[in-house]
Design a protein around this motif. Structure first.
Motif, PDB file in Angstrom:
ATOM      1  N   LYS A   2       0.742  -1.265   0.125  1.00  0.00           N
ATOM      2  CA  LYS A   2       0.028   0.031  -0.042  1.00  0.00           C
ATOM      3  C   LYS A   2       0.957   1.214   0.022  1.00  0.00           C
ATOM      4  O   LYS A   2       1.771   1.278   0.569  1.00  0.00           O
ATOM      5  CB  LYS A   2      -0.959  -0.167   1.313  1.00  0.00           C
ATOM      6  CG  LYS A   2      -2.080   0.897   1.205  1.00  0.00           C
ATOM      7  CD  LYS A   2      -3.073   0.580   2.295  1.00  0.00           C
ATOM      8  CE  LYS A   2      -4.419   1.372   2.035  1.00  0.00           C
ATOM      9  NZ  LYS A   2      -5.363   1.116   2.976  1.00  0.00           N
ATOM     10  N   GLY A   3       0.352   2.306  -0.741  1.00  0.00           N
ATOM     11  CA  GLY A   3       1.157   3.480  -0.812  1.00  0.00           C
ATOM     12  C   GLY A   3       2.376   3.545  -1.880  1.00  0.00           C
ATOM     13  O   GLY A   3       3.165   4.600  -1.848  1.00  0.00           O
ATOM     14  N   ILE A   4       2.392   2.363  -2.904  1.00  0.00           N
ATOM     15  CA  ILE A   4       3.488   2.471  -3.954  1.00  0.00           C
ATOM     16  C   ILE A   4       2.991   3.500  -4.747  1.00  0.00           C
ATOM     17  O   ILE A   4       1.840   3.626  -5.236  1.00  0.00           O
ATOM     18  CB  ILE A   4       3.595   1.354  -4.504  1.00  0.00           C
ATOM     19  CG1 ILE A   4       3.957   0.421  -3.462  1.00  0.00           C
ATOM     20  CG2 ILE A   4       4.361   1.340  -5.603  1.00  0.00           C
ATOM     21  CD1 ILE A   4       4.424  -1.277  -4.030  1.00  0.00           C
ATOM     22  N   GLN A   5       3.852   4.417  -5.327  1.00  0.00           N
ATOM     23  CA  GLN A   5       3.801   5.566  -6.033  1.00  0.00           C
ATOM     24  C   GLN A   5       4.090   5.088  -7.484  1.00  0.00           C
ATOM     25  O   GLN A   5       5.314   4.824  -7.598  1.00  0.00           O
ATOM     26  CB  GLN A   5       4.342   6.661  -5.836  1.00  0.00           C
ATOM     27  CG  GLN A   5       3.686   7.470  -4.317  1.00  0.00           C
ATOM     28  CD  GLN A   5       2.127   7.609  -4.566  1.00  0.00           C
ATOM     29  OE1 GLN A   5       1.556   8.433  -5.510  1.00  0.00           O
ATOM     30  NE2 GLN A   5       1.456   7.087  -3.413  1.00  0.00           N
ATOM     31  N   TYR A   6       3.255   5.458  -8.585  1.00  0.00           N
ATOM     32  CA  TYR A   6       3.604   4.963  -9.957  1.00  0.00           C
ATOM     33  C   TYR A   6       2.973   6.084 -10.855  1.00  0.00           C
ATOM     34  O   TYR A   6       1.831   6.446 -10.436  1.00  0.00           O
ATOM     35  CB  TYR A   6       3.823   3.492 -10.204  1.00  0.00           C
ATOM     36  CG  TYR A   6       2.419   3.043  -9.888  1.00  0.00           C
ATOM     37  CD1 TYR A   6       1.285   2.861 -10.871  1.00  0.00           C
ATOM     38  CD2 TYR A   6       2.202   2.254  -8.777  1.00  0.00           C
ATOM     39  CE1 TYR A   6       0.296   2.461 -10.976  1.00  0.00           C
ATOM     40  CE2 TYR A   6       0.736   1.652  -8.703  1.00  0.00           C
ATOM     41  CZ  TYR A   6      -0.069   1.716  -9.671  1.00  0.00           C
ATOM     42  OH  TYR A   6      -1.122   1.076  -9.566  1.00  0.00           O
TER      43      TYR A   6
END
Length: 110
Positions: A2-6
């Protein structure tokens, strides 16, 4: 995860107006993560595989449509941004993203 930015780049979004048929098409997709790594896959609709096979029967490509292949292929019911985002999110959550997408190596400066 959760919270991975892409960010997601979809080749078809850069085509001329009206050229992208989300129900019968294919497009390359590049996912860039916040650490700068880039991953690529090609999304094909199920219908597009049929359309390509019919075309190949006429043109003689792929032994007149007897086979079809695509590297890093993902088959989807529709090739819309919403569906592509949904699939990518699912693959990341399930831990399958790196199995299906291929890491893009930048060869700049070589």
């Amino acid at each position: 995860m959760k919270g991975i930015q892409y960010s997601i780049w979809i080749e078809a979004e850069h085509w001329a107006e009206g050229e992208w048929n989300i129900h019968d098409d294919n497009t390359d997709v590049i996912v860039t993560f916040e650490d700068g790594t880039r991953w690529i896959a090609s999304f094909f609709t199920y219908k597009n595989i049929h359309t390509l096979a019919q075309k190949n029967q006429q043109t003689g490509e792929c032994l007149r449509g007897k086979y079809f292949w695509g590297s890093d292929m993902v088959l989807v019911d529709e090739c819309s941004r919403n569906r592509i985002e949904e699939v990518i999110n699912h693959l990341i959550l399930k831990g399958d993203f790196e199995v299906i997408f291929e890491c893009v190596e930048d060869n700049m400066g070589e």
